[in-house]
Design an enzyme around this catalytic site. Structure first.
Site, PDB file in Angstrom:
ATOM      1  N   HIS A 155      24.315 -44.915  58.277  1.00 53.03           N
ATOM      2  CA  HIS A 155      23.810 -46.178  58.831  1.00 53.03           C
ATOM      3  C   HIS A 155      23.622 -46.020  60.329  1.00 53.03           C
ATOM      4  CE1 HIS A 155      23.090 -50.474  59.319  1.00 53.03           C
ATOM      5  NE2 HIS A 155      23.787 -50.364  60.417  1.00 53.03           N
ATOM      6  N   ASP A 215      27.231 -62.213  53.520  1.00 55.42           N
ATOM      7  CA  ASP A 215      26.723 -61.616  54.762  1.00 55.42           C
ATOM      8  C   ASP A 215      25.294 -62.059  55.044  1.00 55.42           C
ATOM      9  OD1 ASP A 215      26.497 -59.704  57.005  1.00 55.42           O
ATOM     10  OD2 ASP A 215      25.029 -58.795  55.664  1.00 55.42           O
ATOM     11  N   ARG A 238      24.101 -66.305  62.435  1.00 54.35           N
ATOM     12  CA  ARG A 238      24.416 -65.655  63.715  1.00 54.35           C
ATOM     13  C   ARG A 238      23.169 -65.482  64.560  1.00 54.35           C
ATOM     14  NH1 ARG A 238      26.172 -60.408  61.692  1.00 54.35           N
ATOM     15  NH2 ARG A 238      26.120 -59.771  63.865  1.00 54.35           N
ATOM     16  N   SER A 256      29.580 -57.249  58.877  1.00 53.26           N
ATOM     17  CA  SER A 256      28.249 -57.364  58.278  1.00 53.26           C
ATOM     18  C   SER A 256      27.769 -56.013  57.761  1.00 53.26           C
ATOM     19  CB  SER A 256      27.263 -57.921  59.316  1.00 53.26           C
ATOM     20  OG  SER A 256      25.943 -57.891  58.820  1.00 53.26           O
ATOM     21  N   LYS A 303      28.239 -54.443  53.322  1.00 60.44           N
ATOM     22  CA  LYS A 303      27.131 -53.952  52.481  1.00 60.44           C
ATOM     23  C   LYS A 303      27.347 -52.488  52.092  1.00 60.44           C
ATOM     24  CE  LYS A 303      23.765 -55.330  55.323  1.00 60.44           C
ATOM     25  NZ  LYS A 303      24.243 -56.308  56.310  1.00 60.44           N
TER      26      LYS A 303
END
Length: 430
Positions: free
Chosen positions: A87, A167, A174, A189, A193
């Site tokens: 990520h 989320d 947000r 967040s 996932k």
């Protein structure tokens, strides 16, 4: 009508006053918000309290776990091979997922790369890949598993709506309440996932600098450590690299042109910084998968990574050999004098590419695949007056003035360039 065990106002007050929210109350808050019992106004107030007061490690773990519990949890245990994901916190010209996933898959490791779309100045992996004719992002779980289990090994696709729905709700809130930058909320967040996805291991590319979400390296380090701790606490082998995003990554910023650059890297070429970061992340992923000595450079240079890329694109109905979209309109900016490129700030170039049509202002906006910027020089490169510095591409020349406006003051020609330093600054482990 059932009686709720907690009151949202009490949870908000506890965090507002700097206290630790009890585990049961925090789990209830997430569940009640997902169900619609806790209102957007109340959750926005709680998010602001977290932004201002922070959270302890155990609170962040509970928050993340509650968000995972709001939806389905995938498992790749039946695949028969190790799974490892990556990520990135996002930046300008960051197309690393494209060459990275097929490169890692060469070594028999499954790569379940659930990716997103771009919003604002940071590009989305799915948008880039959709510039390839026929390629599709939406796969069923069955298609995804089959692609990883078979010879392809890697999959880049959209995450299903069933993963961490809490989320999705909180992320949208947000975005409009000024609480995006809260490290506990960012970390929970991202990690909710990734943990729900079911990967065995995860490598985080946490960027800092002008074009990054976290401009300050200390804040980026705090985010990286928080996420590594969350992964570790959840049984996912997790490491992070802190990487420099003060200058755009590579020479292409956009969608189709970033695919072109990724293919150059897969062919053993491409810009040195893109190749360097791809190799560093591949080594990190393969080490977590039990192959610390894998020769990733050889796989890029001998054609195996390219074969893996083509198989991955074809498996999702794309044509890896089809021509990519090219822009009808271009505008070249040239060097005003002889000298050295001394400045090239990432953020304004990301904003300019976005204004050209490469990104979206709203989630429902389309992207223009051929829009973007191609750089012809980077900091430290010597140029002569009249030499092209960068080319803007768009479907409509009316987009050029606002893009050029975004670039004012973002680049300079001088006598020398400051020392850039390595692209990978630190490695963070549990």
């Amino acid at each position: 009508m059932s009686v709720e065990p907690f009151d949202a106002v009490d949870v908000i007050r506890a965090k507002r006053d700097g206290g630790v929210v009890p585990e049961a109350a925090l789990r209830w808050m997430v569940d009640a918000y997902t169900r619609g019992y806790v209102s957007d106004a109340q959750m926005a107030s709680f998010a602001m309290a977290v932004f201002q007061r922070g959270m302890e490690r155990d609170e962040i773990r509970v928050l993340t776990d509650a968000m995972i519990a709001s939806g389905e949890r995938m498992s790749f245990a039946t695949l028969g091979k190790k799974t490892v994901d990556k990520h990135s916190t996002g930046g300008v010209g960051d197309k690393i997922t494209l060459p990275l996933a097929p490169l890692v898959a060469v070594f028999g490791v499954a790569v379940p790369q659930l990716s997103g779309r771009g919003l604002g100045h940071t590009g989305g992996t799915l948008d880039k890949l959709e510039s390839i004719p026929g390629w599709r992002a939406a796969l069923s779980n069955e298609e995804m598993f089959a692609q990883m289990q078979g010879d392809v090994g890697a999959v880049i696709c959209a995450a299903g709506s069933g993963l961490a729905p809490a989320d999705k709700k909180l992320y949208a809130l947000r975005d409009v309440t000024g609480t995006v930058e809260a490290i506990p909320l960012i970390a929970s967040s991202i990690m909710s996932k990734k943990i729900a996805e079911g990967t065995d291991a995860l490598v985080l590319d946490v960027k800092f600098g002008s074009g990054a979400f976290m401009q300050d390296i200390d804040r980026a380090r705090e985010l990286a450590r928080t996420m590594v701790a969350l992964g570790t606490d959840s049984g996912v082998a997790t490491t992070a690299l802190l990487t420099d995003m003060n200058v755009p990554l590579g020479l292409a910023i956009g969608n189709a042109n970033e695919v072109r650059e990724s293919v150059e890297v897969l062919a053993g070429g491409g810009p040195s910084d893109v190749r360097e970061l791809t190799i560093a992340l591949a080594r990190e992923m393969l080490a977590l998968a039990g192959q610390p000595d894998a020769d990733v450079e050889a796989a890029l240079d001998d054609g195996r990574a390219m074969d893996s890329w083509k198989a991955m694109i074809r498996a999702q109905d794309g044509d890896p050999d089809a021509p990519l979209p090219t822009a009808r309109e271009t505008h070249v900016v040239t060097a005003p004098a002889d000298g050295v490129v001394s400045q090239l700030d990432a953020l304004p170039f990301g904003i300019a590419a976005w204004r050209l049509g490469a990104g979206r202002a709203r989630a429902e906006d389309p992207v223009i695949f051929e829009a973007g910027i191609d750089l012809h020089a980077k900091p430290g490169d010597r140029v002569v007056a009249g030499q092209p510095l960068f080319t803007l591409s768009a479907a409509d020349e009316a987009r050029f003035p606002r893009a050029l406006e975004a670039l004012e003051g973002s680049w300079a020609i001088g006598d020398s360039a400051p020392d850039a330093g390595p692209i990978v600054r630190e490695r963070i482990t549990a």
